[in-house]
Scaffold this motif. Sequence first.
Motif, mmCIF file in Angstrom:
data_model
loop_
_atom_site.group_PDB
_atom_site.id
_atom_site.type_symbol
_atom_site.label_atom_id
_atom_site.label_comp_id
_atom_site.label_asym_id
_atom_site.label_seq_id
_atom_site.Cartn_x
_atom_site.Cartn_y
_atom_site.Cartn_z
ATOM 1 N N ALA A 267 0.839 -1.210 0.000
ATOM 2 C CA ALA A 267 0.000 0.000 0.000
ATOM 3 C C ALA A 267 0.873 1.258 0.000
ATOM 4 C CB ALA A 267 -0.926 -0.005 1.211
ATOM 5 N N VAL A 268 1.929 1.238 0.813
ATOM 6 C CA VAL A 268 2.803 2.406 0.898
ATOM 7 C C VAL A 268 3.560 2.591 -0.422
ATOM 8 C CG1 VAL A 268 4.886 3.243 2.054
ATOM 9 C CG2 VAL A 268 2.991 2.338 3.408
ATOM 10 N N ALA A 269 3.995 1.456 -0.994
ATOM 11 C CA ALA A 269 4.740 1.522 -2.263
ATOM 12 C C ALA A 269 3.855 2.052 -3.388
ATOM 13 C CB ALA A 269 5.279 0.142 -2.615
ATOM 14 N N GLY A 270 2.547 1.904 -3.224
ATOM 15 C CA GLY A 270 1.621 2.351 -4.273
ATOM 16 C C GLY A 270 1.276 3.827 -4.182
ATOM 17 N N VAL A 271 1.761 4.516 -3.158
ATOM 18 C CA VAL A 271 1.422 5.946 -3.033
ATOM 19 C C VAL A 271 2.182 6.732 -4.104
ATOM 20 C CG1 VAL A 271 1.629 7.989 -1.545
ATOM 21 C CG2 VAL A 271 0.884 5.793 -0.569
ATOM 22 N N GLU A 272 1.445 7.490 -4.870
ATOM 23 C CA GLU A 272 2.006 8.266 -5.981
ATOM 24 C C GLU A 272 3.093 9.219 -5.475
ATOM 25 O OE1 GLU A 272 -0.103 8.849 -9.158
ATOM 26 O OE2 GLU A 272 1.694 9.844 -9.954
ATOM 27 N N GLY A 273 4.248 9.199 -6.109
ATOM 28 C CA GLY A 273 5.330 10.120 -5.732
ATOM 29 C C GLY A 273 6.379 9.474 -4.842
ATOM 30 N N VAL A 274 6.020 8.371 -4.156
ATOM 31 C CA VAL A 274 7.004 7.694 -3.297
ATOM 32 C C VAL A 274 7.835 6.770 -4.189
ATOM 33 C CG1 VAL A 274 7.302 5.996 -1.453
ATOM 34 C CG2 VAL A 274 5.660 7.835 -1.193
ATOM 35 N N ARG A 275 9.133 7.041 -4.273
ATOM 36 C CA ARG A 275 9.976 6.251 -5.168
ATOM 37 C C ARG A 275 10.796 5.205 -4.429
ATOM 38 N NH1 ARG A 275 12.817 9.992 -9.662
ATOM 39 N NH2 ARG A 275 13.956 8.031 -9.891
ATOM 40 N N ARG A 276 10.932 5.370 -3.098
ATOM 41 C CA ARG A 276 11.726 4.395 -2.346
ATOM 42 C C ARG A 276 11.033 4.082 -1.020
ATOM 43 N NH1 ARG A 276 18.136 5.800 -2.749
ATOM 44 N NH2 ARG A 276 18.342 5.364 -4.975
ATOM 45 N N VAL A 277 10.858 2.791 -0.762
ATOM 46 C CA VAL A 277 10.310 2.355 0.527
ATOM 47 C C VAL A 277 11.332 1.416 1.162
ATOM 48 C CG1 VAL A 277 8.447 1.100 1.689
ATOM 49 C CG2 VAL A 277 7.944 2.503 -0.331
ATOM 50 N N ARG A 278 11.675 1.700 2.427
ATOM 51 C CA ARG A 278 12.560 0.814 3.187
ATOM 52 C C ARG A 278 11.851 0.462 4.489
ATOM 53 N NH1 ARG A 278 17.416 1.733 0.663
ATOM 54 N NH2 ARG A 278 17.828 3.834 -0.079
ATOM 55 N N TYR A 279 12.403 -0.485 5.233
ATOM 56 C CA TYR A 279 11.845 -0.798 6.544
ATOM 57 C C TYR A 279 12.919 -1.385 7.441
ATOM 58 C CZ TYR A 279 11.575 -5.600 4.741
ATOM 59 O OH TYR A 279 11.874 -6.835 4.210
ATOM 60 N N THR A 280 12.740 -1.237 8.744
ATOM 61 C CA THR A 280 13.650 -1.839 9.702
ATOM 62 C C THR A 280 12.969 -1.891 11.054
ATOM 63 O OG1 THR A 280 15.966 -1.812 10.367
ATOM 64 C CG2 THR A 280 14.843 0.293 10.448
ATOM 65 N N SER A 281 13.159 -2.980 11.849
ATOM 66 C CA SER A 281 13.877 -4.201 11.544
ATOM 67 C C SER A 281 12.904 -5.365 11.450
ATOM 68 C CB SER A 281 14.791 -4.560 12.707
ATOM 69 O OG SER A 281 15.882 -3.736 12.834
ATOM 70 N N PRO A 282 13.137 -6.287 10.545
ATOM 71 C CA PRO A 282 12.354 -7.520 10.570
ATOM 72 C C PRO A 282 13.043 -8.537 11.473
ATOM 73 C CG PRO A 282 13.770 -7.486 8.644
ATOM 74 C CD PRO A 282 14.086 -6.232 9.443
ATOM 75 N N HIS A 283 12.272 -9.428 12.092
ATOM 76 C CA HIS A 283 12.868 -10.507 12.880
ATOM 77 C C HIS A 283 12.969 -11.725 11.960
ATOM 78 C CE1 HIS A 283 13.652 -13.488 15.880
ATOM 79 N NE2 HIS A 283 13.602 -12.588 16.860
ATOM 80 N N PRO A 284 14.151 -12.368 11.894
ATOM 81 C CA PRO A 284 14.306 -13.492 10.944
ATOM 82 C C PRO A 284 13.233 -14.568 11.096
ATOM 83 C CG PRO A 284 16.415 -12.920 11.921
ATOM 84 C CD PRO A 284 15.393 -12.085 12.623
ATOM 85 N N LYS A 285 12.803 -14.846 12.327
ATOM 86 C CA LYS A 285 11.833 -15.942 12.495
ATOM 87 C C LYS A 285 10.497 -15.608 11.821
ATOM 88 C CE LYS A 285 10.170 -14.818 17.173
ATOM 89 N NZ LYS A 285 9.002 -14.038 16.813
ATOM 90 N N ASP A 286 10.223 -14.333 11.652
ATOM 91 C CA ASP A 286 8.931 -13.929 11.084
ATOM 92 C C ASP A 286 9.016 -13.454 9.637
ATOM 93 O OD1 ASP A 286 7.663 -14.338 13.568
ATOM 94 O OD2 ASP A 286 8.257 -12.354 14.258
ATOM 95 N N LEU A 287 10.194 -13.565 9.009
ATOM 96 C CA LEU A 287 10.298 -13.107 7.609
ATOM 97 C C LEU A 287 9.509 -14.065 6.722
ATOM 98 C CD1 LEU A 287 11.568 -11.087 5.580
ATOM 99 C CD2 LEU A 287 13.402 -12.755 5.266
ATOM 100 N N ARG A 288 8.536 -13.542 5.971
ATOM 101 C CA ARG A 288 7.616 -14.410 5.240
ATOM 102 C C ARG A 288 7.736 -14.217 3.736
ATOM 103 N NH1 ARG A 288 2.569 -15.539 8.846
ATOM 104 N NH2 ARG A 288 1.973 -16.502 6.901
ATOM 105 N N ARG A 289 7.278 -15.251 3.026
ATOM 106 C CA ARG A 289 7.286 -15.218 1.557
ATOM 107 C C ARG A 289 6.518 -14.011 1.031
ATOM 108 N NH1 ARG A 289 9.595 -19.260 -0.686
ATOM 109 N NH2 ARG A 289 9.960 -21.067 0.605
ATOM 110 N N GLU A 290 5.417 -13.681 1.704
ATOM 111 C CA GLU A 290 4.588 -12.566 1.229
ATOM 112 C C GLU A 290 5.391 -11.257 1.216
ATOM 113 O OE1 GLU A 290 3.744 -14.828 3.411
ATOM 114 O OE2 GLU A 290 1.649 -15.468 3.168
ATOM 115 N N THR A 291 6.273 -11.099 2.224
ATOM 116 C CA THR A 291 7.089 -9.881 2.283
ATOM 117 C C THR A 291 8.106 -9.883 1.147
ATOM 118 O OG1 THR A 291 6.811 -9.798 4.661
ATOM 119 C CG2 THR A 291 8.671 -8.572 3.769
#
Length: 502
Positions: A267-291
Amino acid sequence: MAMSASGRTLEALPDRSPRRYFIRTFGCQMNAHDSERLAGVFEADGMVAASGVDDADVVVLNTCCIRENADNKLYGTLGHLKSLKDRRPGLQIAVGGCLAQKDREVIRRRAPWVDAVWGTHNVDRSAALLAVAAQSGPVTEILEEAQADAAAFPSALPVRREQAWAAWITIQVGCDNKCAFCIVPAVRGREISRPFAAVVAEVDQLAAVGTVEVTLLGQNVNSYGRDLTTALRSDPDWRDRSATTGTAWAADERPRARPLFAELLRAVAGVEGVRRVRYTSPHPKDLRRETVAAMAEEPAICEQLHLPLQSGSDPVLAGMHRGYTAARYLEKLAMARAGIADLGVTTDIIVGFPGETDADFARTLEVVAEARYDGAYTFIYSPRPGTDAARQPERFVAPDVAAERFERLKVVVERSALAAHSARVGRVEEVLVEGRSKRDAAMITGRTRQGKLVHFPSDRPVPAGAFAQVLVTRGAPHFLVGELVEVTAMPRHRTRIPVATV
Ligand code: SAM
Ligand code: SF4
């Protein structure tokens, strides 16, 4: 009669010129963003930013307690401020943040000249507490819990952002994990996610004033929304479902643990004008295919993953209560690398965790080499009172052993980072410009999509917030050097993001 946000009567003040504040931040991005919120609260109260301690009426130390040396830095700085206050009695000194949350009485005892102490859950009260202290003397106010529904929730506060082209956005506060070394759950409280629509609305607002990069912040971002969906499943009328969880989850009536983080990213990546989306921190145990799929499919989501390993040894990981083995971690990393082309990967590693043997540490070196990191934040274990690991002093690793491991780890990380960076020589990278280099005014500095610092010479100004194509000519362990090919987009932002409430 005019009232400020802190409830003071403006007419009662002897001097009508605005008071100046200066905030010194210790610690991580989360704290740096809390300082932006603090600045927003002060400015909503009529204060203005000072250029430093010397022209400030109010000095705030926004503290961090993740590692022990933060305590030492705080008391050193408070000692220096005391001599300043002796010379300028009108100066107000305040301590906020997680060390204040943890050490409220200690601060009072060791630094009685401090006017106000507040915790991580009552930043909204900061200006009011300074006013109370000015009237009636030193004050301490610490709330034990974040208030999910109140206007006091950090992301609902006004904000004064340091940069106009890029912004941090809190999507979640607190942490429900119980890593044995970590004090965060004790000082930041349980995990509370911010409603989906509020996050997207903030990004919309930022994009409208020209922000091109956003970084979503949380202690455990992959579990974003778990609390929201749990509440909705047990009480369907809890709140407007789509405002809370986004339309995809709300439209699906099957009660299941569908991850919301990937949907939020999209949803955030789809906002018009936003060219870069980053995030921190993911926990390795919860990193999912969907992400991983969202990162692979949405052009605006950067090819950057910060995936904290902490240790490569299974017994140490078990002692840390991390919830994964080294092999499982490497599988998750392989999944991310297979899904996302040209992924930059960084990590956090602790050496000298209680009970760590030479063999455990050797395993960490092996896993680090296998993971081919682009960089790592490395730490020597620091006992934090009240945490599980701190209760095992008999298992503590001797300081000289930990220091030696730390140096050896640094060599392996830098070797891997240099290899990753050297492999980029000859490529043309998209760089978001941050401004002139602080060390060398002839150089411009910016970041690639992988989050790597790039320095390149330019005799003409290239403004912060511009996009440029840069040919990489050299790789170093902590940065790249390049040549400007062309500026592809000028900044869209207004010079200063106004104070805004979302
Ligand atoms: N939530 C993040 C995660 O789980 O990855 C970590 C947040 S913490 C602010 C950042 C890093 O500080 C951790 O990943 C860990 O490597 C380090 N850290 C935390 N507690 C520590 C301690 N007691 N001693 C040394 N390093 C510590
Ligand atoms: Fe601390 Fe672990 Fe939570 Fe990260 S996930 S904040 S290391 S308890």
